[in-house]
Each structure stands twice: as structure tokens, then as C-alpha cells.
Write an enzyme that holds these catalytic residues in place. Structure first.
Site, PDB file in Angstrom:
ATOM      1  N   CYS A   1       0.804  -1.067  -0.185  1.00  0.00           N
ATOM      2  CA  CYS A   1       0.103   0.162   0.155  1.00  0.00           C
ATOM      3  C   CYS A   1       0.907   1.178  -0.079  1.00  0.00           C
ATOM      4  O   CYS A   1       1.889   1.277   0.883  1.00  0.00           O
ATOM      5  CB  CYS A   1      -0.921   0.221   1.133  1.00  0.00           C
TER       6      CYS A   1
ATOM      7  N   CYS B   1       0.881   2.898   3.428  1.00  0.00           N
ATOM      8  CA  CYS B   1       1.357   2.202   4.473  1.00  0.00           C
ATOM      9  C   CYS B   1       3.231   2.372   4.228  1.00  0.00           C
ATOM     10  O   CYS B   1       3.929   2.296   5.410  1.00  0.00           O
ATOM     11  CB  CYS B   1       1.192   0.700   4.463  1.00  0.00           C
TER      12      CYS B   1
END
Length: 1499
Positions: free
Chosen positions: A1345, A1348
Site C-alpha cells: 500500500c 503504508c
């Protein structure tokens, strides 16, 4: 030997053979011939001896005259052989003269020369001369001779023979004293010659009547003389005892010693010359000649053994009787009959000598196989009886005859001859040497392959006996194929066990010759060589090691040898004997060249020995051979693929990859050393480049020392192998030292032009030429210095000429032709990367690079060349828009351009404009603007899309994409590509290839066609039924870019519904709906935390080991170095500038320019003062990047919080695992107290628990907290229609995380650590992470991600602050995807990564259950999540969609030991980050509380 003598000898043999035939066939007097040979053998005369040996008499008158007479006889015999008429009769006459020659030789050699010898010889000479004249006269008139004259000549020759017989009869008997056989033979010959008759009486009378002849001699006496049946007949005395007629089943002894006589043999009338047997010789019981005769009470003599067996048949001794007389015996006493026993022994001795002579005569005749076989067997029996008999057999000249029978046609005869030869040479080395000189031993060796087992065994037994002679060992071993055949028989034990045993014994005997041992090893029998190498004396070891270095072994045998001799060879190397060491080194080089042997040698301790040899100082008198061999051995071991880090080179603990070894290797290379040593040193360095740490050391030393100049100079070394090795090493180093090598190369005289040689029709392409071209192609393409140097040396015409030559001759003319062509094309491609330079632009136009690459696409079958050509066309086509200018208006009549498609042609007018390229909107040509359309390259690029090689397809697609770029007229380009059916080729690529990069380019082109082509293209594309399937698969499983483009195409094809939000697609949960091309050109990427990526190929690379030693082992810490820290590790000014530049670039995600900016030699202030044009031209920096570079306020990382002071510097000594920030402070109690005092505003009661101490802690507005639980604010979604999921308001209990089972997936990143995650560690309790020091636990929702990754990157960027506070950093994943971990660590996160398979950390964040959210409601309809995405995207992080992304993450701050959870942040919205200043402040508070508690306890 004179020619005459030789011819005479040969002719005599022929005559004798014919004579034997006549005597046997016509006269039936074979026994006479046998007796004649017996006499010859008794006088040791061989029929085939050279005549010189016969004429070695005294120098007396008799001897001289005899020589003359013998020569006359030989001439006569030679004349007789040539007569064809009445051939048998003339041959018989010649036989008489030949037999007379034996008598003449006896007169010549006898010690009792008679008084009338000269008279006899003169008379014989006259007769021989007369015979010679008659024959010569007859030969001259043979063509018109009449029968009468023929008979007359023969009759006259008959008179000559009779006359010679008369003179022979006058030889007195005193001449033959002690040689009765000779006397009898001469008398018999004279009588036979006196009665010689070649026609019957009627024929003679008839001849006399027709042609009367004068008497040549006086009339011979008419007495009746019986014709003897022997040449020299043995007169048997009538008074001798009666000869026994033996029955067929009777033999002379129980041991069958005289079976030759007892059998019904083929030697006729033996009894005429063998001394008769007496009846008393035979035992009445056995009917055999007795060996031990004994007399019993009855007076009868028996064989002792037989009579004792007779006695044993009686149970009652009183019943015993004599088997002959029948008389009852009162006593069983036996009395040896000594007289009879002595008589029998004497008889045997006398007749054995005669038997040998008879057997020799039979072997000379060889009239039948049976005769030969029986004669050989008789000799075998004689030899078995007594050792002296062997001497007699040898003395009678049996050996030469036996040698002939070794090759006899009958295999039984061959076998018997071989067995007898073995008996004769047994235990007699002199006879073995004699037989070796007499016969060809290779004949015996050939019989080893006989299919007849007895012959094969007999050959083995003979060879076994001969091999016991040291003199013959080498001779036997030198026979071609002999040892190989013996080894084959040895290993064929199951088929022939006896033969295998004997072959093994022969081979063991042959080991006496070192040459034989080598031959055995070459033929697969290595045990002798290994045994003598391990157990032999120094001289033998030296010879065996030398052989081992020379022979070529099969793969299976190499390992066997290594296991057996490695330790011995190493001991030899350690010895002080120079010659012994040298041979051992050679053998070890040979053994180590087989890579599977490397482990065996390493286990034997060879690496340390070789290291000592290489690096120890030696006297000038000692040769360098040992260093060369040691380096070769080490290179062989390293090339085998063994783990380099485990190879220890000395007792100090240095491994082969250590700085000590690398430095020594490069120092040796820099010094003047032999070429062979340099080759092996380069081989070692090339192997070490595979290890990251040693590669860093090599790069550093090569860059900062003169080693790079040394390697460059070795390029042109006359030694071909050395030059090639140096270039290959430079190719390996070029990605790290590219610009440095270019600088050194351009400063070297004769470079770089010498790397490209002019082509020749006759010379073959060498490996040096191929690697030289590859080296130039691998150096940084955008290095303008090298490109201009090549340009100034006019290299391009030579390259083009060479390419043309290779294409005409074909790449199969040389094994290096393909590599050479790849290198040359790669050099041309490098020019296309610096077309902004006017000179290079002019070069590309002059030589029409576009046409060159276009032709290479189709004229070569080499994949790499096609790929490079497509890349070159891409680079050229990218410049077409800039170079294409609007044409000037001309008043000439417009001519339709040939290169434009029909639909692009214009009408005519009075003032026609020059035609323009509809795609590039200007006047185009392949030469001046690099137009792919004009070069007709489009068709060839489309053809490349059908290639199986993915790289070629991708390169061709990239080139075609330049025709659909926004800078060109896309509508016209789509129309043009449609004419050549380009879309169908692209669709085929989508169907045949699943690689993501290819799919992205293909989807992008399809989308461009759909956007610009309208419904017609949509209809055509939709006809492909497999495309929707591929698009759906890509939409589900591809990365974000692929999913976005697949979604757009599906919408165009009406396979997906449209969404009202114009700026986002379904897949952009994470990416705005921008074109793929724009996104692919976005080059701002988040800078990696990898130290190797940070230092690049610059001057800091050499400092990596020092930085690691001093504790500067990660990027965040390294960026905090100040001048004092730099001086502490003796950084040069260049390295200080490099660190400043790279830290600046790292913050701005511009690390791709680190190497080129560093090599400029300018500091950061100077670079910041450069103009935009200078940054672009000198460093190839793009405008967007220049703006980011010049913006001194921008940085990709979040700024450091103002409330926190700079962290303490790293200490120079490495801390242990149990070290903590408390111990660092504990070394200075004053500093500790001051630190705590400055932070007492947070807490003054050290007895409070951690939770109580933090309970009243306040955090800035905008966040809602309950105690120490934090989460982002809930944002209204869809005007409040969608409620955000609730989050827990209570901190998770410590017990919820204490016993979680986790696995470490990666270590904390340090310099030199393995970049790839290898394997998971065993499970462990989570409490082990914070058992000694507090920890920040970052729970990652999904490592792919973008949000992230950005969160992890910004948190780890502050690692130095957390280090100073004694706080550890850990990242936790809830699913393990290996590729995702490799992409995530260490680029975005350099700390430990752990795997929580049970997701307990994530459940603790959600109050005992997983906190999830939907993609649509949680992201697309959540403005807060969209904002978080934009924030992450601005940081430059990349993304993908692999893995589960619905489970929310968060962050824990856990105190050391069991002090509990100090802070818990929950990701309410996708992409929420725990505020970094807040996290740091909590950690500071935690540190003060725990440190204060520690101080309070100490007080």
C-alpha cells in the site's frame, strides 16, 4: 651382412623347404630329414642364421677355401631355384649340394682337420663349378631346349652329385672325434650321393642313345649299397636288447613324462634313433616306467607306490602274495633297486637330449599341425621333469621356432607354444630378455583379446612371467593398448575370474615402471598412482604428482582422486623440497579445476595454505611459480560456487572476502607480476565481486588507488587471456565505477579507440575484440565525455563497417561474432542517449542511425541486437518532434511525398508547401529528424512484436509508443498505424505475454487507439474475444497501473459501468485517474534506506567498512553526521562533499543523480548556484527534477519536531544486544540528572505506574483520545449517510500482546547485510521484542500500500531519534508474501519485520476483533482517506495491490519488560498515521519515566 649373403640365406631357406617337401612327398623319408636336423641342432646351426655367422672359421687356408666353396654353393642354389622345367629334379640336385655344405662347414670348424682336406675341397669346388656351368648354359637356352638336352643336362648333374659323394666318402673318421652322429651322417650322405638317380634306367639309356656323352668322371664302383632312409643314418646295433612294442595305453612314467614316445605319434620310426627301452624299466602293475623301483621278497621289482597300494588291498597280511609270481610273501619289506633306478635315470637323460633334437626337427618341418603340437607337448614334458632340461631346450635353439608358432593358424598350437615359452623363461631373467629381443611381445598382447579362453589364459601366464623382469616391465607397458586390455580383463571378473586374477598380477608387476603407472591412470586404473603418491618415496611422489598434473581424468575419477590424495599433496606443498612443492602445486591446480572437488580441498585446509603462499614475503631467489599456482587454485575454488564468506585464509580469522585479502590482491595486481599470476588474481577478484561486502571494498580501492589505471593498462596486454580477464572484470565493475572508469580510460594513451579494431576479411573475431566492444557498451551511456572521445577518434565509421562485414559473413564464422556484434550495436545506442550534444546529433544524422537500427532489426537473428536496435530507435524517435520544423513556403510545384500514406496526401495549388510529416507536424526524414515513418521502421517494429523474447517485444513496444505520445499528432498517428494493422499486433502481444510491463504498454496503446479511433476501433477491438478475459484477469490480479488501464479499456468496450466521479476510477482507491503515460513518467520515487543505494558508486563506497565499524550503519543515522563526526573517521573533503550532496538528494528523492553530481568535483553550494541549463546539459537532469533540486525548502520527509532536540550521536563502539540508552546515560550521572531535570514537567512522582504517569498526557487538538488511545478524527461520508466504523476507546491489555507468536522475516538493516530476505526464523513470543528496551510496533495494513509505505518511511527516517531515546522500531505484517517483503525492506523500512500469522496485534488494536472497512465506503466515499492517499503519493512512494488491504493497522508503544502499553494508535481511516511528533514525545516521556525510576532505585 652383405646383400649377397642375405639373398643366399633367403633362397637357401626356400630350397630347404622345397627339399623337405620332396623328401616327404616323394621319397617318404621324413625320418632322414629329422636325423639331419638333429645333427644340425647338435652343432648349434640354425637354417636361417646369416651366412656371416657360418663363415666365422679360422683364417687358415682350409677355412678360406671353404668360405669360397660355400659361396659357390649358394650361387648354384640361387640359379637352380629360377628353373621352371623339371623343377623338382633341379631342386633335389640343389638339396644335395646344400646338404654337402653342412659337411664343408664341419671341415671348416672341426679341431681335427684331415690331411686331405684341401684336396677334397678342391675336388668339390671343381664339381660345383661344373654344375654351375651346366645350369647357366641350360638357363640361356631354356626357350629352345629339347627334352633330350634337358635329360642330358640332368644326367650330367647326376654325375656331378655322384662325384661329390665319392670325395665325401674320403673324409677320415678321425675328423669326427666325439661326434658319432656327424660321422654317421657324412657317411650316409656320401652313399646316397653315390647312388643318386634322377631318371629310371630306361630313361637314362634312351638319353644316352639319343645323345651320347663323354664320361666326365671315372666309372663309379658297382657295389650294391642299400639306400638309407636318413641323410645321416643312425646305425642300430643288432646286439642291443629287443625294442618293446608299446601298447597305446602305456606310458613311461606315472607323471606322463614320456607320453611323446608312448603315444602313436606322427614322428615315424622313432625307434631307429631313440635308445630302446628295456622290459625291466616297466612296473608290472602300472605298465609305466618306474621312478622309484623297489624289490620285494619274491625278487620282482615294482614301482614303490604301486606295490604299497597292492599291499593295502589285503586285510590279512598273511594272505599277501606277489602279483607277478603268485608267491605268498612272508614279509612286506621293500628294498630300493638302486642299480635299476640309476639305469632308468641315465636312460631318461640320454633320450631326453635326443627327444629335444627330434622335437626341434619336427618343429622345423612343421608338416602338420599334429606333428607340431606333439613336438611342443613333448618339450613341455621334458622341461617339467628337470630344470636343466630347460637349459638344454634353449641351447638347442627351440626359442626362435616357438616364436614362429605363436602366430600359427591353429589356436591349439598357439596355446601350446605360449605355454612352452612360459616354461622356458620361468625364473630366468636372462632368457626373458632374450625372448623379448627374439619375438614381438605385441603379438602376445594381441592374443589377450582372443575369444578362445585357453589362448587368452596362456597369453596372460606368459606375460605374467615376463612382467617379473624389471627390464621387460616398461617394454610390455609401452605396447599400444596393452595396459588398457589388461585393465579391461581385470575388471571383467564375473566373466573370467582366472583371467582377472592374472591380469591384476601383471598390472601389479608393471607398477615397477613409473611410465606404466601413468599409462594405467590414463586408462582408468588410478589405484597404483594414488598408492605410490601416498606411500612412495619423495622421488616417486614427485613423479606421480607430475603425472597427475598431466593426465586427463573423467569427471567421476577426478573426485575419487581428490578424496584420496588431497592431504598428501598439501603435505608436499608444506615440505621444503622445491621440486616436490612444484609438482604438488601442478597436481592441485589440475584437481581444483574440477569444481566438485573444491569442497574436498577446502575441508583438507587448502585455502589457508594457498593464502600463506600468496601473501607471504619470499626471497628474490625463490621462483614465483608457487604464487601463480596458489592463485590458480584459489580461483578454481572460488569459481566452484562455494560460500566465500566461510573460506578463512589465515589464522587471524581473515576470510577470503575480508578487506585484508582484497587489499593484498589488488596490491599484487598493481605491482609488476607475471602474466599468469595476474590472470589468476583477476579471476579471484571477479569471483569476489559476487559478494556485496567484498564488492564494496574492491570498488573503493580501485577507485581511490591506481588499480583502475592498472586494469585499464592490462586491456592492451599482449597476453590474450590476461587482456580478456581484465576487461571482464572492468565490465563487472562498470555499474559501480562507470564514470571513474571512463575518466581513467580517456586519460590512458591510445584509449578508447584501441578497443575497436578495424575489420578484416581474413582475420577471425577474437574474444578480446568481443569483450572490448561489450565493455564500451556497458559503460554509462549518458557519459558525454566517453561519447565525445569516441566521436573524436572517428570510431563510428569503423563500427558500421565491422557490422556490415559481420552481417555479410554471418555470425557463425566465429564463436564470438554475436557478442562482438552486440557490443558494437550497444556502442551506437549509447550515442542516442546524448543527442542534446550538437556534435553527436550531427554524427547520428550523418550516418543515418535510424536506417542503421532499422536494418539491424531484420537482418540479424541475435536477440540482444534486435533489442538494442529497438531501444536506439526509441531514443531517436523521442527527438523527432524537436527536430521536425515547419517547412518554408516554396513556389515550386508540389510533388507528392513518397513516404506519406495515401490518406495524408494534399491537393495541388499554385503555391505549394513542402509536405510535412502528419505525425510530427513538420518536415521529416529518417536521416535528419529520425522519423520512424520515413525510415519504414514501423513495419519492422511490428514484426518484432511477434518475437518470443519478451525484452525484444517490450523494446519494440516502447519505440512504437513514441508515435502515440502527446507531443505528436495522435489522431494522424493512430490512422497511420491502423493502415499497417498495428492494433492487431498489440492484441497478439496481450494474448501471448502475461508480463506486467508488457501488458501496461499494450493496454496504454490500446487505450490510445480507443480514445482517438472512436467507435470503429472499439468495434474492431471488441471482435477479439480473448481480450476481455485478459483485461478482467489484469483488473483482478495486476498492480495499480495495470488495473487502472484495464478498467479504462473495459469501460470503452462497455464491459464496465461508468462512475460519476470524474477524477477517480474503481482501482484508484489509490491512484487518480491520470493517463498511464503521465504516471509512468513520474520519476519522483521515495529514497531507499539501503546504504548501498545511498552511497552509490561514489567515494563513500570505500568508507562502508569503516562506517560499519564506527556505528554509522544505516541511512538515517549517516545523514546526521556533522563535521566533528566526519573528522573522527578521517573522511576526505571529497567524501564530506559527497555525504552532503547525497543527504540533500535523499531528502528530495533525487538519488539517481548522486553519482554524476559527485563525480563533478563540485560541492553542494556550487551545484546549487548552477543554472538550469548547466544542470541539464552537464548532468542530464530533467526540468522537473531541477526545480525540486533548486527548492532548498522542499524535502520528502516530514520535518523534525521542534520540541525535540537533536539526538545524541552514535558512539564509536558497538553496543551489545543488552545495551540500552540507560547504560549510555549511566556512564555520566550528571548528564543523566540534567536530562531528567529538564523533563520533570512531565512527571515528578517516580513511584507511579507507567499508565498513571501518562494518563494526564495531552495531545494537540484535532484528535480524540481516551487516555492513551488515539485515532484520527471521524469524517462524515456522503453527507453523513455512511457512518465510519467505531474504534475502541480502551487501551489493549498487556496480556493481549504479551504471548503473541511471531516470526522475524528480516533483520535490522546494516551495511553489507544480505539484501534479500532468506527465510523465516523459528516462532518466538512477541514480548521478546521489548524484553530489554521499549519498542514502537508499527502494524502494517499491507506492505504494498502506498500509504503504508509512506508511513513506514517517515517513521524510520527518524530512527536516530529513537536510537538516542533507547527505543526499538519493529514493523508487523499480518500476511507473508515474500516478494512484498523484499520490496518493502529495506527500501521503505530498514528495521526488523515480523509476521503475526494469527493477527493478534491487529485484533488488539480493534479491541479483540479485526477492524475492517469496505473499499467503496472506506476509501472512495471517504474524503479523509483520499487526502491520506494524496499525502502518501506526494512522498514519491510506489504501490501495488497485492495482498489483503481491508484490515486496519495502527501503532503501539510498549515499555521495556512488562511495564505495559504506553501508547496505542488506531487507523480509523485508510492511511491515518500516528502523528510523528506525538510518537516522539510519548517515547521521550517514557524514557524519562523509566530513567527516573532507575535513578530513584540507585539512590
Amino acid at each position: 651382412m652383405s646383400p649377397l649373403t642375405t639373398i643366399t640365406a633367403v633362397l637357401l631357406c626356400a630350397v630347404v623347404a622345397k627339399m623337405m617337401y620332396l623328401l616327404v612327398a616323394e621319397a617318404g623319408v621324413r625320418i632322414a630329414t629329422i636325423t639331419f636336423h638333429v645333427w644340425l641342432l647338435n652343432n648349434k646351426i640354425d637354417l636361417i642364421l646369416p651366412f656371416e655367422s657360418m663363415f666365422n672359421g679360422d683364417t687358415t687356408q682350409v677355412a678360406t677355401f671353404a668360405d669360397s666353396l660355400l659361396e659357390s654353393i649358394s650361387k648354384f642354389i640361387a640359379s637352380v631355384v629360377c628353373i621352371e622345367l623339371e623343377y623338382e629334379k633341379f631342386i633335389e640336385i640343389g638339396c644335395y649340394l646344400y646338404r654337402a655344405s653342412s659337411v664343408i662347414m664341419e671341415l671348416q670348424t672341426t679341431e681335427h682337420t684331415p690331411v686331405n682336406a684341401m684336396e677334397i675341397l678342391r675336388s668339390l669346388s671343381k664339381n660345383i663349378d661344373l654344375a654351375q656351368n651346366l645350369v647357366e648354359k641350360f638357363k640361356k637356352s631354356t626357350h629352345q631346349i629339347s627334352d633330350t638336352k634337358l635329360r642330358s643336362t640332368i644326367v650330367q648333374l647326376e654325375g656331378v652329385i655322384r662325384s661329390m659323394g665319392e670325395w665325401l666318402s674320403l673324409i677320415p673318421s678321425s675328423t669326427f672325434r666325439g661326434q658319432e652322429y656327424a660321422q654317421v651322417a657324412v657317411q650316409s650322405l656320401s652313399k646316397e650321393m653315390l647312388n643318386a638317380q634322377f631318371f629310371d634306367q630306361n630313361e637314362v639309356l634312351h638319353t644316352k642313345e639319343l645323345e651320347p656323352q663323354a664320361d666326365l668322371y671315372k666309372e663309379l664302383p658297382k657295389e650294391e649299397v642299400p639306400v638309407e632312409s636318413d641323410l645321416y643314418s643312425i646305425i642300430v646295433d643288432d646286439s642291443m636288447p629287443h625294442v618293446i612294442e608299446f601298447p597305446e595305453n602305456t606310458s613311461f612314467s606315472s607323471q606322463s613324462e614320456y607320453q611323446n614316445i608312448s603315444r602313436s605319434i606322427t614322428l615315424p620310426r622313432v625307434a631307429q634313433y631313440v635308445e630302446p627301452l628295456y622290459e625291466t624299466f616297466f612296473c608290472p602293475l602300472t605298465k609305466e616306467i618306474m621312478d622309484d623301483p623297489v624289490t620285494i621278497e619274491s625278487g620282482v621289482t615294482y614301482e614303490k607306490k604301486a606295490i604299497m597300494e597292492w599291499f593295502e588291498t589285503f586285510e590279512n597280511p598273511e594272505e599277501i602274495f606277489c602279483p607277478t609270481t603268485g608267491k605268498k610273501l612272508m614279509s612286506m619289506a621293500l628294498s630300493t633297486n638302486i642299480a635299476l633306478k640309476t639305469t632308468i635315470e641315465e636312460w631318461k637323460d640320454r633320450n631326453e637330449t635326443t627327444g629335444i633334437k627330434v622335437a626341434r626337427a619336427a618343429l622345423s618341418l612343421a608338416t602338420s599341425e599334429r606333428m607340431v603340437l606333439e613336438a611342443i607337448k613333448d618339450l613341455q614334458s621334458i622341461c617339467q621333469r628337470k630344470q636343466y632340461n630347460k637349459v638344454q631346450v634353449r641351447n638347442f635353439g627351440i626359442l626362435p621356432l616357438l616364436v614362429k608358432f605363436v602366430e600359427y593358424k591353429d589356436r591349439n598350437v598357439r596355446c601350446a607354444a605360449l605355454e612352452l615359452l612360459r616354461q622356458l623363461v620361468e625364473d630366468d631373467d636372462d632368457e626373458k630378455e632374450r625372448i623379448a629381443n627374439t619375438m614381438d611381445i605385441s603379438v602376445v598382447v594381441k592374443m589377450l583379446s582372443s575369444s578362445h579362453r585357453p589362448v587368452r589364459h596362456a597369453s596372460l601366464l606368459l606375460l605374467l612371467e615376463l612382467s617379473r623382469s624389471q627390464y621387460l616391465c616398461e617394454k610390455i607397458g609401452s605396447i599400444t593398448g596393452g595396459i588398457l586390455m589388461l585393465i579391461t580383463i581385470k575388471y571383467n571378473r564375473t566373466v573370467d575370474a582366472f583371467g582377472s586374477e592374472k591380469a591384476e598380477q601383471i598390472l601389479r608387476n608393471l607398477e615397477g615402471s613409473p611410465t606404466n603407472i601413468k599409462c594405467m591412470a590414463e586408462n582408468g586404473l588410478l589405484e597404483p598412482l594414488i598408492y605410490h603418491l601416498n606411500e612412495g618415496c619423495e622421488e616417486m611422489q614427485m613423479e606421480m604428482a607430475s603425472y597427475l598434473a598431466e593426465i586427463v581424468l573423467g569427471p567421476d575419477r577426478k573426485t575419487y582422486v581428490a578424496e584420496r590424495v588431497a592431504h598428501t599433496l598439501i603435505r608436499m606443498v608444506k615440505s621444503g623440497n622445491t621440486l616436490l612443492r612444484r609438482t604438488a602445486f601442478k597436481a592441485l591446480v589440475q584437481i581444483s579445476s574440477y569444481h566438485p572437488n573444491s569442497r574436498i580441498l577446502v575441508e583438507a585446509g587448502i585455502v589457508q595454505i594457498m593464502g600463506k603462499e600468496m601473501f607471504s614475503q619470499r626471497s628474490h631467489s625463490e621462483p614465483m611459480n608457487s604464487k601463480e599456482a596458489a592463485a590458480a587454485i584459489v580461483a578454481n575454488i572460488l569459481e566452484s560456487g562455494l560460500e566465500h564468506k566461510s573460506l578463512q585464509v589465515n589464522s587471524l580469522g581473515h576470510t577470503i572476502t575480508s578487506d585484508y585479502v582484497v587489499s593484498n590482491l589488488i596490491d599484487m595486481l598493481k605491482n609488476s607480476t607475471p602474466d599468469e599470476l595476474n590472470i589468476n588474481l583477476i579471476r579471484i577478484l571477479s569471483c569476489l565481486t559476487k559478494c556485496p561486502r567484498s564488492m564494496a571494498t574492491i570498488v573503493s580501492i580501485v577507485k581511490e588507488t591506481e588499480a583502475s589505471y592498472t586494469l585499464i593498462e592490462l586491456i592492451n596486454n599482449p597476453h590474450e587471456e590476461l587482456g580478456v580477464a581484465a576487461i571482464k572484470l572492468l565490465i563487472t565493475l562498470s555499474p559501480y565505477l562507470g564514470h571513474t572508469l571512463v575518466e581513467r580510460l580517456c586519460k590512458t594513451r591510445g584509449q578508447p579507440e584501441s578497443l575497436i579494431q578495424s575489420p578484416s576479411e581474413t582475420t577471425r573475431i577474437s574474444e578480446r575484440q568481443a569483450v572490448s566492444a561489450k565493455f564500451l557498451a556497458k559503460l554509462p551511456h549518458q557519459n558525454l565525455t566517453l561519447n565525445l572521445a569516441l566521436l573524436s577518434k572517428n570510431i563510428v565509421p569503423t563500427i558500421l563497417l565491422t557490422i556490415d562485414l559481420i552481417q555479410r559473413q554471418g555470425t557463425r564464422t566465429s564463436r564470438y561474432a554475436s557478442d562482438y556484434l552486440e557490443g558494437l550495436v550497444g556502442i551506437l545506442v549509447r550515442f542516442t542517449t546524448t543527442l542534446y550534444e550538437p556534435q553527436i546529433l550531427f554524427l547520428a544524422k550523418t550516418h543515418n542511425f535510424t536506417s542503421v537500427f532499422t536494418e539491424l532489426l531484420m537482418k540479424t537473428s541475435c536477440d540482444e541486437v534486435q533489442k538494442l536496435s529497438a531501444i536506439g530507435l526509441e531514443n531517436l524517435s523521442s527527438e523527432s518532434t524537436k527536430l521536425s520544423k515547419p517547412p518554408q513556403v516554396k513556389k515550386t510545384t508540389f510533388m507528392k511525398s513518397s513516404y506519406l500514406p495515401k490518406f495524408l496526401s494534399f491537393g495541388t495549388s499554385k503555391k505549394m508547401k513542402i509536405p510535412v510529416c502528419p505525425v510530427h507536424r513538420g518536415a521529416c526524414s529518417s536521416q535528419n529528424t529520425f522519423c520512424l515513418i520515413d525510415a519504414k521502421a514501423v513495419d519492422r517494429l511490428l514484426a518484432c512484436l511477434e518475437h518470443e523474447n519478451v525484452e525484444i517485444v517490450e523494446a519494440a513496444l516502447s519505440a512504437l509508443c513514441t508515435l502515440l505520445d502527446d507531443k505528436v499528432d495522435v489522431d494522424k498517428s493512430v490512422s497511420m498505424l491502423n493502415e499497417v494493422n498495428a492494433i492487431q499486433h498489440v492484441l497478439n502481444v496481450v494474448k501471448e505475454h502475461e508480463e506486467e510491463g508488457l501488458q501496461q504498454k499494450s493496454f496504454w496503446m490500446i487505450e490510445r487507439f480507443l480514445v482517438k479511433g472512436g467507435k470503429k476501433f472499439a468495434s474492431d477491438i471488441s471482435q477479439d474475444r480473448s481480450l476481455p478475459v485478459t483485461l478482467v484477469s489484469a483488473f483482478h490480479h495486476g498492480d495499480v497501473n495495470t488495473r487502472q488501464m484495464a478498467e479504462k479499456i473495459l469501460r470503452h468496450l462497455n464491459k464496465m459501468p461508468s462512475i460519476s466521479a470524474p477524477n477517480y476510477t474503481l482501482t484508484s482507491g489509490l491512484i487518480p485517474a491520470k493517463s498511464w503515460l503521465d504516471h509512468s513518467l513520474l520519476e519522483k520515487k521515495m529514497a531507499s534506506f539501503s546504504m548501498e543505494d545511498f552511497v552509490g558508486d561514489g567515494s563513500l563506497k570505500g568508507q562502508l567498512p569503516k562506517l560499519l565499524e564506527e556505528g554509522w550503519d544505516d541511512v538515517p543515522t549517516l545523514k546526521l553526521m556533522n563535521s566533528e563526526d566526519m573528522d573522527a573517521i578521517n573522511m576526505s573533503q571529497q567524501q564530506k562533499d559527497a555525504l552532503e550532496i547525497r543527504s540533500y538528494l535523499h531528502d528530495r528523492a533525487l538519488m539517481q543523480y548522486g553519482d554524476v553530481l559527485e563525480t563533478s568535483g563540485k560541492g553542494l553550494p556550487q551545484l546549487l548556484n548552477l543554472s538550469t541549463g548547466d544542470l541539464s546539459s552537464q548532468f542530464g537532469m530533467k526540468r522537473g527534477h531541477i526545480a525540486r533540486f533548486m527548492d532548498r525548502t522542499s524535502a520528502c520527509d516530514s520535518p523534525q519536531p521542534t520540541l525535540h532536540a537533536l539526538p545524541l550521536r552514535k558512539t564509536t563502539s558497538k553496543t551489545s544486544r543488552t545495551n540500552s540508552i540507560y547504560k549510555v546515560y549511566g556512564s555520566n550521572s550528571t548528564k543523566m540528572k540534567n536530562r531528567i531535570g529538564s523533563l520533570q514537567r512531565y512527571n515528578t512522582n517516580y513511584d507511579k505506574s507507567l499508565e498513571q504517569s501518562l494518563a494526564d498526557f495531552k495531545i494537540k487538538d484535532g484528535y480524540i483520545f481516551k487516555g492513551i488511545v488515539a485515532a484520527g478524527p471521524p469524517e462524515p461520508r456522503v453527507c453523513g449517510c455512511v457512518k465510519p466504523p467505531p474504534v475502541t476507546e480502551n487501551v489493549a491489555p498487556y496480556s493481549a500482546i504479551e504471548n503473541i507468536s511471531i516470526q522475524k522475516l528480516s533483520p535490522e538493516y546494516k551495511i553489507g547485510i544480505e539484501r534479500l530476505v532468506k527465510s523465516k526464523t523459528p516462532p518466538m513470543k512477541a514480548s521478546e521484542l521489548w524484553r530489554e528496551k521499549p519498542a514502537v510496533i508499527l502494524c502494517i495494513r499491507r506492505p504494498g500500500c502506498i500509504m503504508c509505505r509512506a508511513e513506514a518511511h517517515q517513521l524510520y527516517a527518524k530512527k536516530p531519534i529513537f536510537d538516542a531515546l533507547g527505543i526499538q522500531l519493529f514493523a508487523v505484517l499480518h500476511e507473508y508474501i515474500e516478494s512484498e517483503v523484499k520490496d518493502f525492506w529495506p527500501r521503505y523500512w530498514g528495521g526488523v519485520v515480523a509476521y503475526d500469522q494469527s493477527m493478534e496485534f491487529f485484533r488488539a488494536l480493534g479491541g479483540g476483533k479485526l477492524l475492517k472497512d469496505k473499499f467503496l465506503s472506506g476509501f472512495l466515499l471517504n474524503p479523509r482517506a483520499i487526502a491520506n492517499y494524496k499525502r502518501a503519493k506526494a512522498s514519491g512512494a510506489e504501490l501495488n495491490l497485492k495482498g489483503e488491504g481491508d484490515i486496519k493497522g495502527g501503532l503501539f508503544i510498549v515499555g521495556g519488560g512488562k511495564s505495559g502499553i504506553a501508547y496505542q494508535f488506531i487507523e480509523r481511516n485508510f492511511g491515518d498515521w500516528a502523528p510523528l511528533p506525538e510518537v516522539i514525545e510519548i517515547c521521550t516521556k517514557l524514557q524519562v519515566i523509566l530513567a527516573g525510576s532507575l535513578l530513584y532505585c540507585n539512590c
